[in-house]
Design an enzyme around this catalytic site. Sequence first.
Site, mmCIF file in Angstrom:
data_model
loop_
_atom_site.group_PDB
_atom_site.id
_atom_site.type_symbol
_atom_site.label_atom_id
_atom_site.label_comp_id
_atom_site.label_asym_id
_atom_site.label_seq_id
_atom_site.Cartn_x
_atom_site.Cartn_y
_atom_site.Cartn_z
ATOM 1 C CG HIS A 42 -7.752 3.124 -0.424
ATOM 2 N ND1 HIS A 42 -7.029 2.546 -1.430
ATOM 3 C CD2 HIS A 42 -6.904 3.974 0.214
ATOM 4 C CE1 HIS A 42 -5.795 3.022 -1.407
ATOM 5 N NE2 HIS A 42 -5.687 3.899 -0.415
ATOM 6 C CG ASP B 232 -1.761 5.819 2.617
ATOM 7 O OD1 ASP B 232 -2.041 5.523 1.439
ATOM 8 O OD2 ASP B 232 -2.571 6.370 3.385
ATOM 9 C CG ASP B 233 -0.373 8.981 0.319
ATOM 10 O OD1 ASP B 233 -0.319 8.849 -0.910
ATOM 11 O OD2 ASP B 233 -1.372 8.663 0.998
ATOM 12 C CG HIS C 85 -1.935 1.081 1.266
ATOM 13 N ND1 HIS C 85 -3.098 0.999 2.011
ATOM 14 C CD2 HIS C 85 -1.977 2.297 0.680
ATOM 15 C CE1 HIS C 85 -3.794 2.099 1.863
ATOM 16 N NE2 HIS C 85 -3.125 2.923 1.060
ATOM 17 C CD GLU D 154 -7.758 6.513 4.508
ATOM 18 O OE1 GLU D 154 -8.329 6.433 3.407
ATOM 19 O OE2 GLU D 154 -6.674 7.139 4.662
ATOM 20 C CG HIS E 194 -1.518 6.093 -2.787
ATOM 21 N ND1 HIS E 194 -2.685 5.866 -3.484
ATOM 22 C CD2 HIS E 194 -1.758 5.689 -1.507
ATOM 23 C CE1 HIS E 194 -3.598 5.366 -2.657
ATOM 24 N NE2 HIS E 194 -3.053 5.244 -1.450
HETATM 25 N N1 ADE Z 1 -4.973 8.519 -2.106
HETATM 26 C C1 ADE Z 1 -3.733 8.659 -1.620
HETATM 27 N N2 ADE Z 1 -3.701 8.341 -0.315
HETATM 28 C C2 ADE Z 1 -4.951 7.975 0.031
HETATM 29 C C3 ADE Z 1 -5.550 7.518 1.227
HETATM 30 N N3 ADE Z 1 -4.868 7.377 2.369
HETATM 31 N N4 ADE Z 1 -6.869 7.239 1.210
HETATM 32 C C4 ADE Z 1 -7.582 7.379 0.090
HETATM 33 N N5 ADE Z 1 -7.062 7.802 -1.070
HETATM 34 C C5 ADE Z 1 -5.751 8.084 -1.102
HETATM 35 ZN ZN ZN Z 2 -3.871 4.737 0.375
#
Ligand code: ADE
Ligand code: ZN
Length: 345
Positions: A206, A287-288, A26, A209, A28
Amino acid sequence: MPSDAVRALDPELADLIGRLPKVELHVHLEGTLEPDLAFRLAARNGVALPFASVEEIRAAYEFSDLQSFLDVYYAACTVLVTREDFRDLTRAYLARAHADGVRHVEPFFDPQTHTDRGIPIGDVIGGILDGLAEGEREHGITSGLILSFLRHIPAEAADATLAAAEPWLDRIVAVGLDSSEIGFPPEPFAGTFARARSLGLRAVAHAGEEGDASLVARTIEALGVSRIDHGVRAADDPAVMRRLVECGVTLTACPNSNVRLRVFPTMERSTIRTLLDAGVAVTINSDDPAYFGGYIGDNYRAIAAALGLNAGDLARLATNAINGSFATAARKQELLAELGRAVAG
Ligand code: ADE
Ligand code: ZN
């Protein structure tokens, strides 16, 4: 930083985390855009960024929820213009991942974020595939690319994106679904996901969350996914956790992201312990990472310290990631053997 300093991490566990062969399920690619690369690409492409310096960008990374983050993330994506930009972004991530002990990665990219700005989909996918191939040559990191649809855009556009990606589908392992969760349920995407699965792609999405546990169950039902991205709210409902175990669905949790986007008020409130105890195949991911203060190793260290995880828990999290990946059976065997050696010390 999250509440990482609250409990110190045992140095032996820190060593073990360093040695673990990691599989990242996971991440992006757009979320790996570090401020220094964003500035370089902005200058290269003549794109204006609404920040004067790297420090100013970092100071802006204070988020109140998922949407407040997505607004910044989509704005930063405007510096990605050419095939070379997508290659450079991918290579920079893989260099960091290599330093963190990542052996296999299944990254997301959001084609609609780029095609809606007039960037040809072939430049997006071509650049990413170039970067992944170079990363495998340079670092031995294997990969499977995931084409992710934006759920805040109508499902017809997801269908059109799948059709536009057809020439590259043999190089893509799965489809995904991301962006704003609240108000954008999974059901409208059922047709697109069924088509993708009939074309031989795997499916992930996703859910759970910001949305509640029922959205995790609905996403499994509607989209036929092998993995739920995040899914941490499933811990609020024992029936949903049982469903995840019965269906063999893997959860790709992202501890730092959850604290930075206020899914949990502190790392100690993460539901990962509950999920592990229920037998759910949960994994640790970033994630990011350019936005949330750390790559996959930081996420392992933060959650291990906050929840007091032991060596067995860490080995289980890493095993779940190998087993829940879309790597070949032979690659999984290699990674499991390497994991066995890392755990033995
Ligand atoms: N796009 C990038 N990060 C995300 C996240 N944590 N949740 C949903 N969409 C995303
Ligand atoms: Zn994500």
